[in-house]
Write a protein that holds these residues in place. Structure first.
Motif, PDB file in Angstrom:
ATOM      1  N   CYS A 129       0.445  -1.372  -0.032  1.00 22.15           N
ATOM      2  CA  CYS A 129       0.017  -0.723   0.359  1.00 22.15           C
ATOM      3  C   CYS A 129       0.806   0.943  -0.058  1.00 22.15           C
ATOM      4  N   LEU A 130       1.375   1.635   0.770  1.00 21.09           N
ATOM      5  CA  LEU A 130       2.413   2.030   1.207  1.00 21.09           C
ATOM      6  C   LEU A 130       3.556   2.394  -0.491  1.00 21.09           C
ATOM      7  N   SER A 131       4.049   1.875  -1.014  1.00 19.54           N
ATOM      8  CA  SER A 131       4.811   1.477  -2.548  1.00 19.54           C
ATOM      9  C   SER A 131       3.732   2.136  -3.010  1.00 19.54           C
ATOM     10  N   GLN A 132       2.748   1.636  -3.512  1.00 14.94           N
ATOM     11  CA  GLN A 132       1.813   2.132  -4.559  1.00 14.94           C
ATOM     12  C   GLN A 132       1.043   3.657  -4.334  1.00 14.94           C
ATOM     13  N   MET A 133       1.591   4.066  -2.939  1.00 10.62           N
ATOM     14  CA  MET A 133       1.777   5.307  -2.909  1.00 10.62           C
ATOM     15  C   MET A 133       2.143   6.010  -3.162  1.00 10.62           C
ATOM     16  N   TYR A 134       3.665   5.495  -2.801  1.00 10.51           N
ATOM     17  CA  TYR A 134       5.186   6.572  -3.306  1.00 10.51           C
ATOM     18  C   TYR A 134       5.043   6.897  -4.433  1.00 10.51           C
ATOM     19  N   PHE A 135       4.745   4.846  -5.179  1.00 13.70           N
ATOM     20  CA  PHE A 135       5.010   5.599  -6.866  1.00 13.70           C
ATOM     21  C   PHE A 135       3.647   6.861  -7.701  1.00 13.70           C
ATOM     22  N   PHE A 136       2.341   6.374  -7.077  1.00 10.17           N
ATOM     23  CA  PHE A 136       1.183   7.225  -7.312  1.00 10.17           C
ATOM     24  C   PHE A 136       1.708   8.753  -7.433  1.00 10.17           C
TER      25      PHE A 136
END
Length: 313
Positions: free
Chosen positions: A97-104
């Protein structure tokens, strides 16, 4: 709150665009088609620009970077949603979830800044045509693209570090189809005031400031167009900006509504609708907006397709 509830969630449940199972097949088909069109359209533009020496100019250099960013932005969110629908599992781990938020946020910030950079490019081309080659030098173009990549990485990492200190207790259901910052903050049972202040600061830097720069650039462009003596000349000059203006309206119309509107008028449905626009619809439409109105790019795309057909026949 009880001490045993003060544990951070190890995963979240992404409720998706619809909680009605009968609608998921339609959503899967729709977003799969949109994603395929996004991938093919943006990669074709990158290939066309990189293989045609006539398009090795600042404008097309920025457009190639925008296509790359749009492709990555859609890839960060849409495939996960498609997989979740297909395997009927809406869970996502905390780290993912944090990884997806970072790249978003990384690619979202890049999108915003690149659109502003492209407005500056049009301003120089129209208002200072004789000095355009010297102003938009390869060095400056590299800085105008490389700088935002570094800046976006720093801002996105700060978001993640601030998010990692929060504790999530109680419900772990996220009323969204990907891990976005604002819905996640609502799930935290610890103080999120620092996060919210940083969100406002970043929104001002990466949404409001580029948008103001775009308005300033186009104000100067309009003044220059008005001074053109012939109606044909004015129309031709304005046509070079029409594609970019369409992208500006599409992108900033949704992001401003999503991040700068008061929380009192925001709802989960409106947030998801805005998110669909700037994560799926805008990246899909950008290749059409730029290629359909640009004779040089259309020619490069036709040459690329014909070359591929010839090589396979």
């Amino acid at each position: 709150m009880e001490p045993d509830n003060q544990t951070s969630s190890s995963e979240f449940i992404l409720l998706g665009l619809s909680e009605k199972p009968e609608q998921e097949t339609l959503l899967f088909a729709l977003f799969l088609c949109m994603y395929v069109v996004t991938v093919v359209g943006n990669l074709l533009i990158i290939l066309a620009i990189s293989t045609d020496s006539h398009l090795h100019t600042p404008m097309y250099f920025f457009l190639a970077n925008l296509s790359l960013v749009d492709f990555c932005l859609a890839t960060d969110t849409v495939p996960k949603m498609l997989v979740s629908i297909q395997i009927k599992s809406k869970s996502i781990s905390y780290s993912c979830c944090l990884s997806q938020m970072y790249f978003f946020h990384f690619f979202g910030i890049m999108d915003s800044v690149l659109i502003a950079v492209m407005a500056y490019d049009r301003f120089v081309a129209i208002c200072h045509p004789l000095h355009y080659p010297s102003i938009m030098s390869p060095r400056l173009c590299g800085l105008l693209v490389g700088g935002p990549w570094v800046f976006s990485g720093f801002i996105s990492l700060t978001h993640i570090l601030l998010m990692a200190r929060l504790v999530f207790c109680g419900t772990n259901e996220l009323p969204h189809f990907f891990c976005d910052l604002t819905p996640l903050l609502r799930l935290s049972c610890t103080d999120t005031s620092v996060n919210k202040i940083f969100v406002l600061i970043v929104a001002g830097m990466v949404i409001a400031t580029p948008f103001i720069c775009i308005l300033a650039s186009y104000a100067r462009i309009i003044v220059a167009i008005v001074k053109v003596p012939s109606a044909g000349g004015r129309k031709k000059t304005l046509s070079t900006c029409s594609s970019h203006l369409s992208v500006v309206v599409l992108f900033y119309g949704t992001t401003i509504g999503a991040y700068l509107c008061p929380s009192s008028v925001r709802t989960a449905v409106k947030e998801k609708a805005s998110a669909v626009m700037y994560t799926a619809v805008t990246p899909m439409l950008n290749p059409f907006i730029y290629s359909l109105r640009n004779r040089d790019l259309k020619g490069a795309l036709m040459k690329l397709v014909n070359r591929k057909i010839t090589s396979t026949s």
